[in-house]
Design a protein around this motif. Structure first.
Motif, PDB file in Angstrom:
ATOM      1  N   SER A  54       0.619  -1.199   0.126  1.00 60.61           N
ATOM      2  CA  SER A  54      -0.234  -0.057  -0.001  1.00 60.61           C
ATOM      3  C   SER A  54       0.891   1.248   0.076  1.00 60.61           C
ATOM      4  N   THR A  56       1.627   3.868  -1.075  1.00 58.89           N
ATOM      5  CA  THR A  56       1.187   4.943  -2.268  1.00 58.89           C
ATOM      6  C   THR A  56       0.620   5.996  -1.799  1.00 58.89           C
ATOM      7  N   SER A  57       0.386   6.096  -0.360  1.00 61.01           N
ATOM      8  CA  SER A  57      -0.296   7.331   0.170  1.00 61.01           C
ATOM      9  C   SER A  57      -0.041   7.604   1.779  1.00 61.01           C
ATOM     10  N   HIS A  61      -3.193   3.848   4.736  1.00 60.87           N
ATOM     11  CA  HIS A  61      -2.259   2.597   4.788  1.00 60.87           C
ATOM     12  C   HIS A  61      -3.038   1.331   5.154  1.00 60.87           C
ATOM     13  N   ALA A 144      -5.146   6.092  -2.158  1.00 57.65           N
ATOM     14  CA  ALA A 144      -3.971   5.059  -2.070  1.00 57.65           C
ATOM     15  C   ALA A 144      -4.624   4.060  -3.147  1.00 57.65           C
TER      16      ALA A 144
END
Length: 151
Positions: A54, A56-57, A61, A144
């Protein structure tokens, strides 16, 4: 008689062209059978996925599962959103699997409150083995994109 002959010729041409395209598509699929798996396991920065699918954010999460490999069928994902006072209605989820030459396969996602504050359960079904993407958006949070390899 001419109409019947013309109809048979048209149907034969159509069937021949469909079978030729199907054969070409099968050859392309067998040549690139490993490509989707590697693409799903690679992060944009080139690291392999597996421990944290994950990353990406900064706001959303993945809590569970810990691995990017998940079994086919019903699944429960848990995400943590770094924003206060959100409800499941403030969180939207899209679950999809890319399909070559077709629209993406999608799956229903149900968002429920998690066991801890700021956590949300996502109930979905991975109906086919292969690479799946789960996009999670929450009010006032950076979205995300979670990548999973379904076995």
């Amino acid at each position: 008689m001419k109409k019947i002959f013309l109809a048979i010729a048209l149907v034969s041409t159509f069937l021949f062209s469909c079978s030729a395209q199907s054969g070409e598509q099968a050859a392309e699929t067998s040549d690139s059978a490993e490509a989707p798996t590697e693409q799903a396991k690679s992060k944009p920065d080139g690291d392999k996925e597996g421990m944290d699918p994950s990353n990406t954010s900064k706001d959303i999460h993945l809590v569970s599962p810990k691995s990017a490999e998940v079994p086919m069928g019903d699944a429960e994902l848990v995400v943590r959103v770094e924003k206060e006072n959100l409800t499941p209605e403030d969180v939207s989820v899209q679950v999809s699997m890319p399909m070559e030459g077709e629209a993406d396969m999608t799956s229903l996602a149900i968002v429920e409150p998690g066991d801890k504050a700021q956590e949300f359960k996502i109930k979905t079904n991975f109906g086919m083995a292969g690479p799946w993407t789960v996009q999670v958006k929450a009010k006032d949070a950076e979205p995300a994109t979670l990548a999973f390899e379904v076995k």
